[in-house]
Design an enzyme around this catalytic site. Sequence first.
Site, PDB file in Angstrom:
ATOM      1  N   ASP A 145      22.494  -8.729   6.294  1.00 42.94           N
ATOM      2  CA  ASP A 145      22.500  -8.962   7.743  1.00 42.94           C
ATOM      3  C   ASP A 145      21.518  -8.040   8.444  1.00 42.94           C
ATOM      4  OD1 ASP A 145      24.088  -6.821   6.981  1.00 42.94           O
ATOM      5  OD2 ASP A 145      25.487  -7.032   8.643  1.00 42.94           O
ATOM      6  N   ASP A 202      18.776  -0.940   8.044  1.00 44.71           N
ATOM      7  CA  ASP A 202      18.725   0.161   9.008  1.00 44.71           C
ATOM      8  C   ASP A 202      17.880   1.276   8.391  1.00 44.71           C
ATOM      9  OD1 ASP A 202      19.300   2.107  10.875  1.00 44.71           O
ATOM     10  OD2 ASP A 202      21.429   1.680  10.978  1.00 44.71           O
ATOM     11  N   GLY A 224      17.491   1.673   5.183  1.00 47.45           N
ATOM     12  CA  GLY A 224      16.900   1.117   3.965  1.00 47.45           C
ATOM     13  C   GLY A 224      17.568   1.603   2.689  1.00 47.45           C
ATOM     14  N   THR A 253      20.613   1.147   1.513  1.00 49.11           N
ATOM     15  CA  THR A 253      21.428   0.136   0.830  1.00 49.11           C
ATOM     16  C   THR A 253      20.549  -0.788  -0.004  1.00 49.11           C
ATOM     17  OG1 THR A 253      23.028   0.177   2.630  1.00 49.11           O
ATOM     18  CG2 THR A 253      23.065  -1.755   1.185  1.00 49.11           C
ATOM     19  N   ASP A 278      29.577  -5.943  12.713  1.00 42.35           N
ATOM     20  CA  ASP A 278      30.784  -5.474  13.399  1.00 42.35           C
ATOM     21  C   ASP A 278      30.593  -4.132  14.079  1.00 42.35           C
ATOM     22  OD1 ASP A 278      30.585  -3.967  10.918  1.00 42.35           O
ATOM     23  OD2 ASP A 278      32.592  -3.251  11.379  1.00 42.35           O
TER      24      ASP A 278
HETATM   25  C1  PRP Z   1      25.484  -2.411   6.954  1.00 40.75           C
HETATM   26  C2  PRP Z   1      24.634  -3.615   6.607  1.00 40.75           C
HETATM   27  C3  PRP Z   1      23.844  -3.159   5.423  1.00 40.75           C
HETATM   28  C4  PRP Z   1      23.739  -1.657   5.630  1.00 40.75           C
HETATM   29  C5  PRP Z   1      22.357  -1.317   6.089  1.00 40.75           C
HETATM   30  O1  PRP Z   1      26.644  -2.459   6.183  1.00 40.75           O
HETATM   31  O2  PRP Z   1      25.408  -4.735   6.329  1.00 40.75           O
HETATM   32  O3  PRP Z   1      24.503  -3.459   4.212  1.00 40.75           O
HETATM   33  O4  PRP Z   1      24.687  -1.285   6.620  1.00 40.75           O
HETATM   34  O5  PRP Z   1      22.223   0.054   6.356  1.00 40.75           O
HETATM   35  P1  PRP Z   1      21.122   0.969   5.674  1.00 40.75           P
HETATM   36  O6  PRP Z   1      19.817   0.244   5.687  1.00 40.75           O
HETATM   37  O7  PRP Z   1      21.106   2.192   6.570  1.00 40.75           O
HETATM   38  O8  PRP Z   1      21.571   1.307   4.288  1.00 40.75           O
HETATM   39  P2  PRP Z   1      27.966  -1.652   6.565  1.00 40.75           P
HETATM   40  O9  PRP Z   1      27.984  -0.360   5.787  1.00 40.75           O
HETATM   41  O10 PRP Z   1      28.075  -1.534   8.048  1.00 40.75           O
HETATM   42  O11 PRP Z   1      29.112  -2.559   5.977  1.00 40.75           O
HETATM   43  P3  PRP Z   1      29.566  -4.040   6.383  1.00 40.75           P
HETATM   44  O12 PRP Z   1      28.409  -4.968   6.052  1.00 40.75           O
HETATM   45  O13 PRP Z   1      30.763  -4.287   5.539  1.00 40.75           O
HETATM   46  O14 PRP Z   1      29.868  -4.060   7.860  1.00 40.75           O
END
Ligand code: PRP
Length: 177
Positions: free
Chosen positions: A98, A101, A103, A105, A157
């Site tokens: 989705d 942010d 990067g 993940t 969310d």
């Molecule tokens: C959010 C999003 C990505 C991640 C991106 O997940 O869905 O997986 O953060 O962030 P990054 O680029 O800083 O790593 P979140 O941890 O909020 O979990 P969720 O999708 O279950 O809401």
Amino acid sequence: MNDPETLISEKDIGTRVDELAAEISSDYADKGELVLIGVLKGAFIFLADLSRKLTIPRLIEFIAISSYQHGSMPSGAVRLVMDVRASIEGRHVLIVEDIVDTGHTLHYLIDMLESRGPASIRTCALLRKEHKTEVDIEVDYLGFKIGDEWVVGYGLDFAERDRTLPYIGVIQPDDPD
Ligand code: PRP
């Protein structure tokens, strides 16, 4: 409680999803089945819409990871919570997010999935906060670049709320109501 202010309308999301699906379908035509890996939870609506617009053979998988929030782990450290069921060895893989942010993940997921010997790995994200990037990650199929807003809706969310809004809205995290 007021509805979040609209950043990207339902109509604009739909148009962009159609465009991304057409581009992906064209790029993967004649390459066999594409394994779509949605990153839970946030990607569930985007993946559902995108996958139904593709015109190529596709398989749906999900993966879940969690960020370490406390303790001695370095900033950006993540761990696997739920793995995909299918083997991706020798197959074309598209990770569907989705939002990107920092990067971290996506970087973690690409590294982990690369080690399983796929034919290729590409990335698709609906949103990207470009100036927040801490890890140099390429997003192959990107819906929209956004600023440093806290966004909700269309899967995203705030404290598990607003995921099912049909549009991308903006809230103030200090005053989510
Ligand atoms: C959010 C999003 C990505 C991640 C991106 O997940 O869905 O997986 O953060 O962030 P990054 O680029 O800083 O790593 P979140 O941890 O909020 O979990 P969720 O999708 O279950 O809401």
